[in-house]
Scaffold this motif. Sequence first.
Motif, mmCIF file in Angstrom:
data_model
loop_
_atom_site.group_PDB
_atom_site.id
_atom_site.type_symbol
_atom_site.label_atom_id
_atom_site.label_comp_id
_atom_site.label_asym_id
_atom_site.label_seq_id
_atom_site.Cartn_x
_atom_site.Cartn_y
_atom_site.Cartn_z
ATOM 1 N N LEU A 42 1.672 -7.430 -12.405
ATOM 2 C CA LEU A 42 1.776 -6.355 -11.426
ATOM 3 C C LEU A 42 0.650 -5.353 -11.659
ATOM 4 O O LEU A 42 0.600 -4.704 -12.696
ATOM 5 C CB LEU A 42 3.133 -5.636 -11.561
ATOM 6 N N ALA A 43 -0.257 -5.291 -10.675
ATOM 7 C CA ALA A 43 -1.381 -4.358 -10.800
ATOM 8 C C ALA A 43 -1.158 -3.174 -9.877
ATOM 9 O O ALA A 43 -0.765 -3.347 -8.724
ATOM 10 C CB ALA A 43 -2.681 -5.058 -10.452
ATOM 11 N N ILE A 44 -1.394 -1.969 -10.419
ATOM 12 C CA ILE A 44 -1.298 -0.754 -9.601
ATOM 13 C C ILE A 44 -2.692 -0.137 -9.554
ATOM 14 O O ILE A 44 -3.263 0.174 -10.600
ATOM 15 C CB ILE A 44 -0.299 0.248 -10.223
ATOM 16 N N LEU A 45 -3.240 -0.018 -8.362
ATOM 17 C CA LEU A 45 -4.579 0.553 -8.225
ATOM 18 C C LEU A 45 -4.433 1.977 -7.718
ATOM 19 O O LEU A 45 -4.032 2.195 -6.573
ATOM 20 C CB LEU A 45 -5.425 -0.263 -7.242
ATOM 21 N N ASP A 46 -4.729 2.946 -8.595
ATOM 22 C CA ASP A 46 -4.537 4.345 -8.220
ATOM 23 C C ASP A 46 -5.834 4.916 -7.663
ATOM 24 O O ASP A 46 -6.741 5.256 -8.412
ATOM 25 C CB ASP A 46 -4.065 5.142 -9.440
ATOM 26 N N GLU A 47 -5.900 5.042 -6.342
ATOM 27 C CA GLU A 47 -7.074 5.596 -5.655
ATOM 28 C C GLU A 47 -8.373 4.990 -6.195
ATOM 29 O O GLU A 47 -9.333 5.706 -6.480
ATOM 30 C CB GLU A 47 -7.096 7.128 -5.781
ATOM 31 N N ALA B 259 0.854 -1.182 0.000
ATOM 32 C CA ALA B 259 0.000 0.000 0.000
ATOM 33 C C ALA B 259 0.890 1.233 0.000
ATOM 34 O O ALA B 259 1.875 1.291 0.728
ATOM 35 C CB ALA B 259 -0.895 0.008 1.225
ATOM 36 N N VAL B 260 0.565 2.186 -0.877
ATOM 37 C CA VAL B 260 1.269 3.465 -0.866
ATOM 38 C C VAL B 260 0.253 4.510 -0.424
ATOM 39 O O VAL B 260 -0.744 4.741 -1.099
ATOM 40 C CB VAL B 260 1.848 3.816 -2.245
ATOM 41 N N MET B 261 0.518 5.097 0.749
ATOM 42 C CA MET B 261 -0.402 6.085 1.302
ATOM 43 C C MET B 261 0.291 7.437 1.383
ATOM 44 O O MET B 261 1.510 7.533 1.228
ATOM 45 C CB MET B 261 -0.870 5.646 2.690
ATOM 46 N N GLY B 262 -0.523 8.463 1.596
ATOM 47 C CA GLY B 262 0.089 9.778 1.726
ATOM 48 C C GLY B 262 -0.927 10.856 1.490
ATOM 49 O O GLY B 262 -1.983 10.606 0.914
ATOM 50 N N PRO B 263 -0.613 12.064 1.971
ATOM 51 C CA PRO B 263 -1.551 13.175 1.788
ATOM 52 C C PRO B 263 -1.652 13.575 0.316
ATOM 53 O O PRO B 263 -0.843 13.150 -0.508
ATOM 54 C CB PRO B 263 -0.930 14.298 2.618
ATOM 55 N N ASN B 264 -2.648 14.408 0.002
ATOM 56 C CA ASN B 264 -2.786 14.924 -1.358
ATOM 57 C C ASN B 264 -1.518 15.645 -1.763
ATOM 58 O O ASN B 264 -0.905 16.329 -0.960
ATOM 59 C CB ASN B 264 -3.965 15.902 -1.428
ATOM 60 N N GLY B 265 -1.128 15.464 -3.019
ATOM 61 C CA GLY B 265 0.031 16.179 -3.520
ATOM 62 C C GLY B 265 1.362 15.567 -3.137
ATOM 63 O O GLY B 265 2.406 16.137 -3.405
ATOM 64 N N ILE C 65 0.076 -3.107 -6.117
ATOM 65 C CA ILE C 65 0.393 -1.872 -5.389
ATOM 66 C C ILE C 65 -0.909 -1.083 -5.276
ATOM 67 O O ILE C 65 -1.525 -0.757 -6.291
ATOM 68 C CB ILE C 65 1.458 -1.025 -6.116
ATOM 69 N N VAL C 66 -1.338 -0.835 -4.045
ATOM 70 C CA VAL C 66 -2.587 -0.116 -3.816
ATOM 71 C C VAL C 66 -2.246 1.300 -3.384
ATOM 72 O O VAL C 66 -1.668 1.501 -2.321
ATOM 73 C CB VAL C 66 -3.417 -0.815 -2.706
ATOM 74 N N VAL C 67 -2.572 2.270 -4.232
ATOM 75 C CA VAL C 67 -2.340 3.672 -3.889
ATOM 76 C C VAL C 67 -3.638 4.213 -3.309
ATOM 77 O O VAL C 67 -4.687 4.118 -3.943
ATOM 78 C CB VAL C 67 -1.945 4.486 -5.141
ATOM 79 N N THR C 68 -3.575 4.742 -2.094
ATOM 80 C CA THR C 68 -4.816 5.235 -1.492
ATOM 81 C C THR C 68 -4.552 6.342 -0.484
ATOM 82 O O THR C 68 -3.461 6.462 0.083
ATOM 83 C CB THR C 68 -5.611 4.091 -0.820
ATOM 84 N N HIS C 69 -5.572 7.128 -0.290
ATOM 85 C CA HIS C 69 -5.491 8.215 0.675
ATOM 86 C C HIS C 69 -6.033 7.741 2.025
ATOM 87 O O HIS C 69 -5.670 8.242 3.068
ATOM 88 C CB HIS C 69 -6.332 9.383 0.142
ATOM 89 N N TYR C 70 -6.938 6.752 1.953
ATOM 90 C CA TYR C 70 -7.636 6.297 3.157
ATOM 91 C C TYR C 70 -7.249 4.878 3.543
ATOM 92 O O TYR C 70 -6.947 4.052 2.689
ATOM 93 C CB TYR C 70 -9.152 6.318 2.932
ATOM 94 N N GLN C 71 -7.373 4.598 4.818
ATOM 95 C CA GLN C 71 -7.071 3.272 5.320
ATOM 96 C C GLN C 71 -8.218 2.299 5.023
ATOM 97 O O GLN C 71 -8.016 1.094 4.973
ATOM 98 C CB GLN C 71 -6.814 3.390 6.836
ATOM 99 N N ARG C 72 -9.422 2.852 4.779
ATOM 100 C CA ARG C 72 -10.628 2.038 4.641
ATOM 101 C C ARG C 72 -10.467 0.871 3.652
ATOM 102 O O ARG C 72 -10.842 -0.262 3.936
ATOM 103 C CB ARG C 72 -11.784 2.946 4.186
ATOM 104 N N LEU C 73 -9.894 1.145 2.491
ATOM 105 C CA LEU C 73 -9.745 0.108 1.467
ATOM 106 C C LEU C 73 -8.887 -1.037 1.977
ATOM 107 O O LEU C 73 -9.074 -2.193 1.600
ATOM 108 C CB LEU C 73 -9.118 0.722 0.204
ATOM 109 N N LEU C 74 -7.934 -0.690 2.879
ATOM 110 C CA LEU C 74 -6.979 -1.705 3.343
ATOM 111 C C LEU C 74 -7.608 -2.671 4.344
ATOM 112 O O LEU C 74 -7.004 -3.683 4.693
ATOM 113 C CB LEU C 74 -5.744 -1.022 3.934
#
Lengths: 445, 250
Positions: free
Chosen positions: B166-171, B31-37, B199-208
């Motif tokens: 390799l799958a990358i899920l962007d938000e 999981a790749v998390m992080g604030p906007n920007g 690789i799951v890119v997300t802003h929120y923990q919910r998906l995880l």
Amino acid sequence: MIESYLRNFEAFSANGGGSAPPAVRSLRLSAITRFETLGFPTTKNEDWHFTSTAPIAETDFSPLTKSARTPDASALSPYRFSAEWHTLVFVNGRYDAGLSGGAALPDGVHVMPLGRAYIELSLVVDEYLGNVASFDAHTFTALNTAFINDGAVIHVRKDVELAVPIHLLFVSDAAAADGVAQPRNLIVLDRHAKATVVESYAGLAPGRYFTNAVTEAVVGEGATLTHLKLQQESADAFHVGTVDVRQARDSHLFSFSFATGGALARTNIYTTLRGEGCGATLNGLYIGDRDQHIDHQTRIEHVAPGCYSRELYKGILDGEAHGVFNGKVFVHPEAQKTDGKQTNNTLLLSEKARIDTKPQLEIFADDVKCTHGATVGRLDETALFYMKSRGVNARLARDLLTYAFAADVLESIECTEVREGLEAATLQRYTRQWAGVLPEHAGSR
Amino acid sequence: MLEIMDLHAVVGGKEILKGINLSVNAGEVHAVMGPNGSGKSTLAQVLAGHPAYEVTAGTVTYDGEDLLAMDAEVRAQKGLFLAFQYPVEIPGVSNAYFLRAAYNEIRKARGEEEVDPMSFADLMDEKMALVEMDGAMLTRSVNSGFSGGEKKRNEILQMAVLEPRLAILDETDSGLDIDALRIVANGVNSLRTPQNATIVVTHYQRLLNHIVPDVVHVLAAGRIVRSGGKELALELEARGYDWLLEGAAA
């Protein structure tokens, strides 16, 4: 060369022209006089600002007065849609009974060549021929009117809804070279009648010829006309085609102009909304490459209140092709509550392709909703990347997107045979090299 | 499988990625998390080969090959897949047509035979069920007029059909209600194998909660500032990102 037309008119009046009723002969006479006064338009004429008629004006075309050797029926098959359709075929501007035919027409529907209509539909001809398409300011309409001799007349009586389209197919073969054909058609739908008319032009052999066609249509009260004009002339041909429609109260028009042929082609689609509650949809697609010049002028006259008009023209230009779109919408002072929308989108596939787009709204009423918009662009890089990111190679992605751009407006054609025919032709044009790899039909319907 | 070393990337003259290091093995979910920007989406786009992003330094090795040297379509043909944050609408091309064209291109690249429409229809039936999609969606233009949830499900459908390594899920979770989120997550989970990675890119923990990661990375200002187990995501949910950002600035 105005003089050669004037000379030809003398000869025409002296012999072949004699078979027409006196009213038509006098119509021709006033038209040739008007033509002589107007002359060929120059680019100083606002309506021809982006299109030079010099190649037409400077060529000495001879009138195609007699039918050439009949082409093989197989040569026509790519341009036919269904054996069920009632089809009138014209070869080099002249009606060909042997190639025409199709399913029998229901009661109340009359479809025949002009020569027969002079006798069998004399009331319709007397009332409407020359009364819808004004030649006062239109050189090419004046020229066509002066040489009225052949074409189709369609009359659908009150309350008759025609389920199967009528096809007017105008083909030019090798014998058309250096000649001019001037078909003249008349479509009359009485009150609450409904019909689909496909008017197509196709070149069967290479050669430089000139088609100058005029179609007049009268859509009666509550009637519905679908008119599909398909222009696939030979690469060196010149084509000027005018469709002029008059709509009565509560009538509807769906017009589509598909233009891809000819060296120099101009299509005029005009409609006048004369009664309340009318609707008109004018859509079109132009596809050009090499050094083709493809021009469209549309004119929607909102005369009566409470009518709507919708217009979507799209174009794809490659090579050194030059496209022109001029969309006029006139809202007369009485035409309150007019709802008009016009859109023109052109895709340029090469550096040297060019489009001149000119929306022209003239509004003299105060309570109306009218919008227009034009875009000129290249393929959407985001969509290209999206497709590539799915493994689709760059070239196929470009071809599919080009096709999709066109398919978007082709989808508006309700007539399945024409829609699928044009989709397949367009798909094939842009995805030729993928034959066998791709499914036959990409459309979303 | 994927080895990112000191990756720097620029878009519109602005440096967004400032030295990313990341290593993903087969069978793993990161999981790749992080604030906007922070550069999350940029990282996803750079890996997929978006032409607007310029890589100015660093290397990316994918199955031993130089990923950055490949065109976007080659990356896809070699099994990389990006589920877009904003799936693109393509009016005029039907979903079924597009999917079959992509599927056949990828098969061709793998030296496999192309499939005929009948066998493809059978495959689609199976994959559509996975994301609970209606057959009518196939005849519609790609993403055109789709709701947000339909677009995201369509992305997962494409992923199911193309079976990436390799799958990358962007938000993929953004804009989804909880039911749609569950459907999307179930789709992703059922596609997991020991041979592929996500690789799951997300802003929120919910998906995880639904797609459980092996490793969680926090991206801030173009760098990975912390990596940890799945508990890190819970901690971020509870504490926000600020405490890490302060650490990064220091």
